[in-house]
Design an enzyme around this catalytic site. Structure first.
Site, PDB file in Angstrom:
ATOM      1  N   SER A 149       7.930   7.260 -19.812  1.00  0.00           N
ATOM      2  CA  SER A 149       8.365   7.346 -18.352  1.00  0.00           C
ATOM      3  C   SER A 149       9.622   7.988 -18.486  1.00  0.00           C
ATOM      4  O   SER A 149      10.239   8.603 -17.660  1.00  0.00           O
ATOM      5  CB  SER A 149       8.642   5.851 -17.528  1.00  0.00           C
ATOM      6  N   ASP A 198      16.406   4.701 -23.331  1.00  0.00           N
ATOM      7  CA  ASP A 198      15.308   5.817 -23.728  1.00  0.00           C
ATOM      8  C   ASP A 198      15.471   6.975 -22.853  1.00  0.00           C
ATOM      9  O   ASP A 198      15.155   8.019 -23.541  1.00  0.00           O
ATOM     10  CB  ASP A 198      13.850   4.963 -22.640  1.00  0.00           C
TER      11      ASP A 198
END
Length: 390
Positions: free
Chosen positions: A148, A206
C-alpha cells in the site's frame, strides 16, 4: 501538464531485524525491496473522464472529471505540506468511491487514497485533467511488504509531477531518475497521508522506505536513514499462511506481561542484532571502505549468524509458525539462512544469499519451496526509492 505520459515506480519494504521488539522501544531495521509498484499516467485532453485501473486487485473505475472537480476541497491546500481530509471532505470522497466509512476492503481503500490525492493535488488547477491511471505491482497485497505504501508513493509522485508541483526529471539516454531531497519530502508527505487513509495510524516507516529507498533504522518513532547500504540479494518467500498482526502483537504482549524478566533480555538481544546489522550493512555499502573478497565473507558470516539467532528469538517470543520452520529446514539443508520478516505467524520469510551463492543452489531451493505451495522471488534489498522512468 504538457507531457502526455508520466511513468513512475516505488519499491516495497522488508523488515530485516527488530520485528515486535520495536513495539517495546527497541531499534528495528527496514530496507527497500526491489519489487516495485509501477504507475502509468496517460493524459487524455479530449476526454471528460478519469479512469483508475488496478489489475492486481481486479479493479477498474471511471469518474466524470466534473464530479471529481466538484469534490475538491474548498479551503486552501498546502501542496508542499498536506493535511488529512476533513470529515466533510472525506464523506465526499466516500460517495465518489461508492463506499462508506466502515468499508475497509482493499479495493475501497485503494480508491479512497487515489481520490484524496487526485482531488487535493488538483485544487489549484484551473481544470482537473482527464486521463487513465494504470498501477500494477510485483508486491503481493497484505503480505507485510509495503504494497500500500508503494502504491501511495507512486500515486503521489505521478500526480505531483503531472501538476508540476515537483520538478520534472529528465534522464539521460533513457535512464531512470529520482528527485532532489525537497521534492522527495513532498512526495513522502502525500504518501503518508494516503497511508493514513488506508491504515488509520501508520508509523510512516513504509512510505519513507518507499520514497527514499535504501535502508533505515527506527526506534521510538524516530526514523534515521542509512548513509550507505549494501544491496543484498535475497529470496523472498510468501508462505501464504494468513495471520493477524493484531493477534500476534497481543500474544507477545501477553507473554511479556506474564514473564517480563525473561522477555526483557530477549528483546534487548533483538535490538543488539539490529544495531550490529546496521553497522555491517553500512560498512558493506560504504564507497570509502575497501571490501576485499575474504573480508566480504566475514561480513556475510555475521549476517548469517544474525539471521539464525533472530529467528530463534522470534520463535521464543511466540511468533513462529510451522510454515516458517519448513522454510528454515529447506534453506538450511542447502547451506542458506532464513528468518521470518514482519509479524510472523506465517506470512513471509527472507533467505540471505551470498554474492557467490551458486545458481543451481538457488534453483533447487526455489523449486523445493514452491513445491510446498509457497511463492518465491529472487530480489534484492537496498533498492532505489521512488523513480521516474522515460
Amino acid at each position: 501538464m504538457s507531457d502526455p505520459e508520466v511513468v513512475v515506480s516505488a519499491p516495497g519494504k522488508v523488515i530485516l531485524f527488530g520485528e515486535h521488539a520495536v513495539v517495546y522501544g527497541r531499534k528495528a531495521i527496514a530496507a527497500s525491496l526491489d519489487l516495485r509498484t509501477h504507475l502509468e499516467v496517460h493524459l487524455l485532453p479530449d476526454s471528460t473522464s478519469v479512469t483508475l485501473e488496478l489489475p492486481d486487485i481486479h479493479l477498474s473505475k471511471t469518474w466524470q472529471v466534473a464530479d471529481l472537480a466538484a469534490a475538491r476541497p474548498t479551503g486552501d491546500v498546502d501542496l508542499k505540506n498536506p493535511s488529512p481530509p476533513s470529515d466533510q471532505y472525506l464523506a465526499a470522497l466516500h460517495r465518489l468511491a461508492g463506499t462508506d466509512a466502515d468499508n475497509t476492503d482493499t479495493r475501497s481503500l485503494a480508491l479512497l487514497a487515489f481520490l484524496y490525492m487526485y482531488t487535493s493535488i488538483h485544487t489549484t488547477a484551473r481544470r482537473c485533467p482527464a486521463g487513465r491511471f494504470h498501477a500494477s505491482s510485483q508486491l503481493p497485497p497484505g503480505a507485510g511488504l509495503g504494497s500500500s505504501a508503494a502504491y501511495c508513493t507512486a500515486l503521489a509522485a505521478g500526480l505531483l509531477t503531472m501538476c508540476d508541483v515537483i520538478t520534472r526529471q529528465e534522464g539521460k539516454n533513457g535512464a531512470d531518475t529520482t528527485w532532489g531531497k525537497d521534492d522527495l519530502e513532498v512526495i513522502n508527505s502525500w504518501a503518508f497521508q494516503g497511508e493514513r487513509l488506508i491504515h488509520g495510524n501508520p508509523s510512516g516507516i513504509d512510505n519513507s522506505v518507499s520514497t527514499f529507498g535504501g535502508a533505515i533504522s527506527f526506534k521510538s518513532g524516530e526514523i534515521s536513514a542509512f548513509k550507505s547500504v549494501a544491496q543484498l540479494k535475497i529470496l523472498l518467500v510468501n508462505t501464504k499462511v494468513p495471520r493477524s498482526t493484531k493477534v500476534l502483537v497481543q500474544g507477545v504482549r501477553d507473554r511479556y506481561n506474564r514473564l517480563p524478566a525473561i522477555m526483557e533480555p530477549v528483546l534487548n538481544s533483538i535490538e543488539e542484532i539490529s544495531c550490529t546489522c546496521e553497522k555491517v550493512l553500512q560498512e558493506l555499502g560504504s564507497p570509502t571502505v575497501e571490501i576485499k573478497e575474504n573480508t566480504q565473507g566475514k561480513y556475510y558470516q555475521v549476517l548469517e549468524e544474525l539471521v539464525d539467532i533472530c529467528q530463534c528469538l522470534l520463535n521464543a517470543i511466540g511468533v513462529g509458525h510451522p510454515s516458517l520452520d519448513k522454510v528454515s529446514s529447506i534453506t538450511s539443508k542447502h547451506g542458506l539462512h532464513s528468518k521470518l520478516t514482519g509479524a510472523g505467524g506465517g506470512g513471509c520469510a527472507l533467505v540471505l544469499l551470498r554474492p557467490d551463492t551458486a545458481a543451481d543452489v538457488i534453483d533447487k531451493v526455489t523449486t523445493e519451496l514452491r513445491d510446498c505451495g509457497f511463492d518465491v522471488w529472487e530480489t534484492a534489498i537496498g533498492a532505489r526509492g521512488v523513480s521516474q522512468h522515460s
